[in-house]
Design an enzyme around this catalytic site. Structure first.
Site, PDB file in Angstrom:
ATOM      1  CG  HIS A  45      -1.351  -1.192   3.083  1.00  0.00           C
ATOM      2  ND1 HIS A  45      -2.332  -1.404   2.127  1.00  0.00           N
ATOM      3  CD2 HIS A  45      -1.770  -0.121   3.801  1.00  0.00           C
ATOM      4  CE1 HIS A  45      -3.286  -0.493   2.256  1.00  0.00           C
ATOM      5  NE2 HIS A  45      -2.962   0.293   3.278  1.00  0.00           N
ATOM      6  CG  ASP A  55      -1.709  -3.255  -0.608  1.00  0.00           C
ATOM      7  OD1 ASP A  55      -1.631  -3.651   0.570  1.00  0.00           O
ATOM      8  OD2 ASP A  55      -2.485  -2.342  -0.973  1.00  0.00           O
TER       9      ASP A  55
END
Length: 363
Positions: free
Chosen positions: A34, A124
């Site tokens: 991520h 995110d």
């Protein structure tokens, strides 16, 4: 107003709120798969719009290990330890506790007028709680999805619609996604373990599940969505997300790669120092014919059992093909299984643990 698109994938010129206050706060989920693509996105955005300012939020371990471009600022905050290191949701809950420190930092920036005021948050897609923070601060929140449009569409639809299987003892129950192009169907056992994990967990498990579901639904309220893919590959799913989001602000910016101006050593250190030099891996690859090497990787979160590792190792060795296997697990359980098995080495340029390289050996 018609806009053109830059190589970063963002509209040019950028939104008016960014032009008046071009300082963005990037909040990653602290996991390599991520964090690294979001870091690449930040770097590319600065190349396309050098007048921007970006602050990247990091926890202390990643601040020590990551190699960031000099034009990216850092905000280092320490979340409380999660109540369970084995629960994704508990980790996200712990990160939400940073809301207060982020709010305080934002107010300090604004009061002391350090540089430009924060004009938006890019976070995110695990961190849907940042939508509430952005709304409180009166700035837009953009969701970053590190994977493709299809996976994002399935992820959002699953948690929004929350299908349940009628028979708890039927792992083959088909979960349908009738709104997604192609109307895919997945057996229950293939659905996300985080989603399925509420079963048998009691009231605490249900509360965790609802917390994460709320995070996902907050993503659908984002001011824009950034996808690590490109329309030529996933146009149907991008259009689906635009319909579900209720706007055209679904931007495909992938596949995200390091900025071309970076040298090999800088690219390889994006995730931290390597115990296997990037040059060594590339030299080994250069000695192989084009399109002849098999790359095997199950991601940084997957953990294979000893039997699975041995079976895959035996299959790879007997195949006779050149291969590179990246594995996040320990090889202590399979020492001696194949001449190529060797000590774990973290090669962050690939983003995984390089376990074995070769055709029955590391030559």
């Amino acid at each position: 107003m018609t806009t053109s698109t830059t190589t970063s994938g963002f509209p040019s010129p950028p939104p008016s709120s960014w032009r008046s206050s071009p300082h963005l706060l990037f909040i990653p989920y602290p996991s390599s798969g991520h964090l690294i693509p979001l870091l690449d996105l930040a770097h590319r955005l600065l190349v396309a719009h050098p007048y921007f300012k970006i602050t990247f939020l990091l926890t202390p371990p990643h601040h020590q290990n990551l190699s960031l471009p000099s034009n990216i600022n850092t905000l280092v905050l320490t979340p409380p330890p999660p109540t369970s290191n084995f629960s994704l949701i508990k980790k996200i809950m712990a990160l939400k506790e940073l809301t207060g420190p982020i709010r305080d930092w934002y107010k300090t920036q604004k009061e002391e007028k350090k540089g430009s005021t924060i004009g938006g948050i890019v976070s995110d897609f695990f961190l849907g709680w940042t939508r509430d923070l952005a709304e409180e601060l009166g700035i837009p929140r953009l969701t970053f999805c590190p994977s493709g449009a299809f996976g994002t569409a399935e992820f959002y639809t699953l948690w929004r619609d929350a299908p349940r299987k009628p028979n708890p003892g039927d792992p083959g129950f088909g979960v349908r996604f009738p709104g997604i192009p192609g109307e895919p169907v997945f057996p229950w056992w293939q659905v996300s373990h985080v989603y399925r994990g509420v079963e048998g967990k009691g009231e605490e498990g249900r509360e965790d599940w609802e917390f994460f579901r709320d995070c996902v639904r907050k993503n659908l309220e984002s001011d824009a969505t950034i996808i690590n893919s490109f329309e030529g590959f996933e146009r149907a799913y991008v259009e689906y997300l635009k319909r579900e989001m209720g706007n055209e602000r679904v931007w495909t910016v992938g596949p995200l790669l390091p900025v071309e101006e970076e040298d090999l050593k800088s690219m390889a250190k994006r995730g931290g120092e390597n115990s296997v030099p990037a040059e060594e891996v590339l030299e080994w690859l250069d000695r192989r014919k084009a399109c002849s090497v098999l790359y095997v990787c199950f991601g940084s979160r997957a953990s294979l059992s000893g039997d699975q590792l041995r079976a895959l190792a035996a299959a790879l060795e007997s195949s006779g093909v050149d291969f590179m296997w990246a594995n996040s697990g320990s090889w202590g359980r399979v020492e001696g299984e194949g001449r190529w098995a060797r000590e774990c080495s973290w090669f962050r340029g690939v983003g995984s643990v390089v376990e074995g390289v070769g055709k029955g050996g590391s030559s």
